[in-house]
Design a protein around this motif. Sequence first.
Motif, PDB file in Angstrom:
ATOM      1  N   ILE A   1       0.819  -1.059  -0.120  1.00 10.43           N
ATOM      2  CA  ILE A   1       0.097  -0.124  -0.100  1.00 10.43           C
ATOM      3  C   ILE A   1       0.955   1.349  -0.086  1.00 10.43           C
ATOM      4  O   ILE A   1       0.687   2.164  -0.693  1.00 10.43           O
ATOM      5  CB  ILE A   1      -1.029  -0.114   1.309  1.00 10.43           C
ATOM      6  CG1 ILE A   1      -1.963  -1.042   1.022  1.00 10.43           C
ATOM      7  CG2 ILE A   1      -1.739   1.480   1.332  1.00 10.43           C
ATOM      8  CD1 ILE A   1      -2.753  -1.405   2.221  1.00 10.43           C
ATOM      9  N   VAL A   2       2.026   1.391   0.812  1.00  7.82           N
ATOM     10  CA  VAL A   2       2.803   2.457   0.962  1.00  7.82           C
ATOM     11  C   VAL A   2       3.454   2.572  -0.429  1.00  7.82           C
ATOM     12  O   VAL A   2       3.425   3.878  -0.823  1.00  7.82           O
ATOM     13  CB  VAL A   2       3.732   2.253   1.972  1.00  7.82           C
ATOM     14  CG1 VAL A   2       4.700   3.480   2.083  1.00  7.82           C
ATOM     15  CG2 VAL A   2       3.211   2.198   3.413  1.00  7.82           C
ATOM     16  N   VAL A   3       3.938   1.678  -1.007  1.00  6.92           N
ATOM     17  CA  VAL A   3       4.700   1.681  -2.345  1.00  6.92           C
ATOM     18  C   VAL A   3       3.812   2.206  -3.406  1.00  6.92           C
ATOM     19  O   VAL A   3       4.036   3.137  -4.156  1.00  6.92           O
ATOM     20  CB  VAL A   3       5.284   0.251  -2.468  1.00  6.92           C
ATOM     21  CG1 VAL A   3       6.069   0.470  -3.904  1.00  6.92           C
ATOM     22  CG2 VAL A   3       6.495  -0.085  -1.619  1.00  6.92           C
ATOM     23  N   ILE A   4       2.853   1.466  -3.631  1.00  9.23           N
ATOM     24  CA  ILE A   4       2.054   1.793  -4.598  1.00  9.23           C
ATOM     25  C   ILE A   4       1.347   3.033  -4.564  1.00  9.23           C
ATOM     26  O   ILE A   4       1.492   3.834  -5.479  1.00  9.23           O
ATOM     27  CB  ILE A   4       0.654   0.596  -4.737  1.00  9.23           C
ATOM     28  CG1 ILE A   4       1.440  -0.648  -5.205  1.00  9.23           C
ATOM     29  CG2 ILE A   4      -0.163   1.137  -5.812  1.00  9.23           C
ATOM     30  CD1 ILE A   4       0.266  -1.923  -4.862  1.00  9.23           C
ATOM     31  N   ASN A   5       0.822   3.729  -3.386  1.00 12.98           N
ATOM     32  CA  ASN A   5       0.162   4.868  -3.300  1.00 12.98           C
ATOM     33  C   ASN A   5       1.223   6.071  -2.835  1.00 12.98           C
ATOM     34  O   ASN A   5       1.272   7.016  -2.853  1.00 12.98           O
ATOM     35  CB  ASN A   5      -0.531   5.113  -2.078  1.00 12.98           C
ATOM     36  CG  ASN A   5      -1.778   4.217  -2.333  1.00 12.98           C
ATOM     37  OD1 ASN A   5      -2.497   4.098  -3.287  1.00 12.98           O
ATOM     38  ND2 ASN A   5      -2.070   3.074  -1.350  1.00 12.98           N
ATOM     39  N   GLU A   6       2.372   5.566  -3.007  1.00 17.25           N
ATOM     40  CA  GLU A   6       3.603   6.441  -3.038  1.00 17.25           C
ATOM     41  C   GLU A   6       3.591   7.319  -1.761  1.00 17.25           C
ATOM     42  O   GLU A   6       3.685   8.634  -1.745  1.00 17.25           O
ATOM     43  CB  GLU A   6       3.735   7.296  -4.188  1.00 17.25           C
ATOM     44  CG  GLU A   6       4.191   6.483  -5.205  1.00 17.25           C
ATOM     45  CD  GLU A   6       4.374   7.472  -6.610  1.00 17.25           C
ATOM     46  OE1 GLU A   6       3.756   8.561  -6.815  1.00 17.25           O
ATOM     47  OE2 GLU A   6       4.786   6.825  -7.512  1.00 17.25           O
ATOM     48  N   ILE A   7       3.238   6.827  -0.616  1.00 15.81           N
ATOM     49  CA  ILE A   7       2.864   7.472   0.720  1.00 15.81           C
ATOM     50  C   ILE A   7       4.383   7.809   1.419  1.00 15.81           C
ATOM     51  O   ILE A   7       5.211   6.872   1.483  1.00 15.81           O
ATOM     52  CB  ILE A   7       2.192   6.593   1.821  1.00 15.81           C
ATOM     53  CG1 ILE A   7       0.634   6.249   1.306  1.00 15.81           C
ATOM     54  CG2 ILE A   7       2.044   7.385   3.276  1.00 15.81           C
ATOM     55  CD1 ILE A   7      -0.096   5.344   1.901  1.00 15.81           C
ATOM     56  N   PRO A   8       4.549   9.153   1.656  1.00 17.29           N
ATOM     57  CA  PRO A   8       5.956   9.494   2.406  1.00 17.29           C
ATOM     58  C   PRO A   8       6.075   8.994   3.595  1.00 17.29           C
ATOM     59  O   PRO A   8       5.074   8.775   4.365  1.00 17.29           O
ATOM     60  CB  PRO A   8       5.879  11.014   2.237  1.00 17.29           C
ATOM     61  CG  PRO A   8       4.371  11.308   2.287  1.00 17.29           C
ATOM     62  CD  PRO A   8       3.667  10.392   1.492  1.00 17.29           C
TER      63      PRO A   8
END
Lengths: 268, 292
Positions: free
Chosen positions: B56-63
Amino acid sequence: MTALAASRASADAGARPPLLSVSHVDKVFGRDVVALSDMNLEVGQGDFISLLGPSGCGKSTALRLIAGLSHPSSGTIRWAQERKDGDLSVVLQEPTLMPWATVAQNVFLPFRLQGRRYRAVRDEILEALKLVGLEKFQNAYPRELSGGMKMRVSIARALVTRPRLMLMDEPFAALDEITRFKLNNDILAMREKIGCTVIFVTHSVFESVFLSDRIVIMAARPGRVIRELAVAEPYPRSEAFRTSPDYAAQCRAASEALKEAMGAHDDH
Amino acid sequence: MTITEDTRLQDATTPAALPADAEELARMRRRRAEKIGQWLLPTLVVLLSLVAWDRIVVINEIPHYILPRPGLVAKTLVEDWPILFDSLLVTLQITMGALAIAVLGGVGLAVLFTQSRWIEMSFFPYAVILQVTPIVSVAPLIFIYVDSKIAGLLICAWIVAFFPILSNTTLGLRSADHNLRDLFNVYGATRWQRLRFLQLPSALPYFLGGLRIAGGLSLIGAVVAEYVAGTGGIGSGLAFRILEAGYRLNIPRMFAALLLIALTGIVIFASLSFLSHMLLRKWHESAIKRET
C-alpha cells in the motif's frame, strides 16, 4: 481388649459412663421457627447413636449444636469431662476437602489448627490413612479421587486426632449404594479399632439399624425426639447381619416407629 | 480392610495399548492440526498484513513521514535501540513498581475488608470512585501536588491497576467453602489460621485472575500518566518518546516505540498467565486439561 470392648463390657453391666448430655435444648431461628424443641439425650461412651427422621426434624440442627457451631436458645449441652482439643470431630455430607492440598495435608488439618508440625504427627496421619485404606494416595489431590475415596479422606481427617466423639451428618447420602454399603462396613470396622463414640445423622432406616446400637427417632415441625429404639445385635456386625431375619425385623420396627413419628405430625 | 473398587487413578495414567478406532484417529488428527494451526495461522496473518502494508505504501507513494514501510520501522527499531531501550526500561520500572504496589495495596485492602465489614462499608465506595474516574483527568492534579515525577507516575499507574486485584481478591476471600468454614470452627481455628489456611488459598485463583488484568492496566496507567506528565530529560519512558517523535514528524520511531509497548504488554500478560498456570496446575479446574 479395645477401648470400645471395655466400654461395652461396662455397658453390659449397666449404663455406660456418660460422655455428653443434652438436656431440654430448644433452638429457635428468628422469632418463630422452632427447629428443635425440648431435646434430651444422654450420650454414653462407646455409643453409636443414629438420629433418624424426615427432613426438617432438626437432626442436623441437633448435630450443629453438639458440634458447637451454634448455641441452644435454651437448655444445656454438657460434656461429662472437660472437652480437649481433638476430642470432637465432624464428617459432613460433602467430603469438604481443601482442593489445593494433598490428601495427607488435608488429614493434617486438625493438627495444623492445633499448632502442631507436620513432621511431629506424620505417623498419626499415615495411620489414619491406612485405617481408611488410602495410604497409597497420600500425595494425590482431591480432584484425582472418586466420591467414595474423598469421603474416606474426610473420615481419616476426622479420625486422626483419635476423637472421643465423632459427629457424622449424612456422610454417605450422596454416594451410590454399593459404595455406601462398603463404607458402612468399614466405618464399623474402624470403630472397632479406635473405639470412639459416634452420633450419626441419617434418613435411611437401613443404615441406622445396621450401624447403631441406639436409634433416636425424630419428627418435624417442631423438630423433636419421638422415641428411642435399641438395636440389640452385638458388634462386630458383618455383612451376614444385613441379610439376617433379625435385621429385617429391626428395620420393620424402626420403619413403624418412623411412620408413627410422621403420623404424630399429621395429627397436628 | 482393603480397597478394590477405586482404580480410576491408575486407569487414568496407564496408556491404552488397544488400537484406536476410526473416530479416535480422526479426533487425534484434528487435535494435531489444531495445534499447528494455533501458531501457523496468526503468523500467516501477520506476514500477509505486513506485505499488504508495504505494498500500500509503495503503490500509493505515501511519504515515510506519514506512513513508513514496515522495513523502515524495523530499521529504526535497530538504529534507535539505545534510546528506545533506555525508555523501555523507564516504562517497565514504572509498570512493575505500580503493579507491585497494586498487589500489596489490593490484597492488603481485600484482607482488611473481609476481616471487618465496617471497614469495607467505610472505604469500598471510595475504591470504586477511584476506579471509575478517568486517570487522564486526575493525573494533572497529581503532578501538581506530587513533586517527584516518578512518584506521580507510580501513583497514576497504581490507581488504574489496583482495583481488579482488590475486587477479585475480596470476592475470593469470601468464596471459601462454607462447609470448610464450619470445619475450621469445629477445630477451633483462630482468625489468623482461617485467613492463612482457608481464605487465602481459596482466593488465589481469583487473585491471579485480577493480577492478569492489573498487569496490562499498570502498563496502560504508566503510559497514560507519562503522556500527561510530558516533560523530557532523564527518566523519559516510551510514551515520551512517542510524543517527542510525533513533534519531530519522526513517524518510524513512533511506530517502533508503539511496537515496543505492545510487545511489553504481551510479555507481561504471558508471564502472568504462566505464573498463574504454575500455581494452579495441580488443583484448580481452570488449569486442568481434561483427558476426554
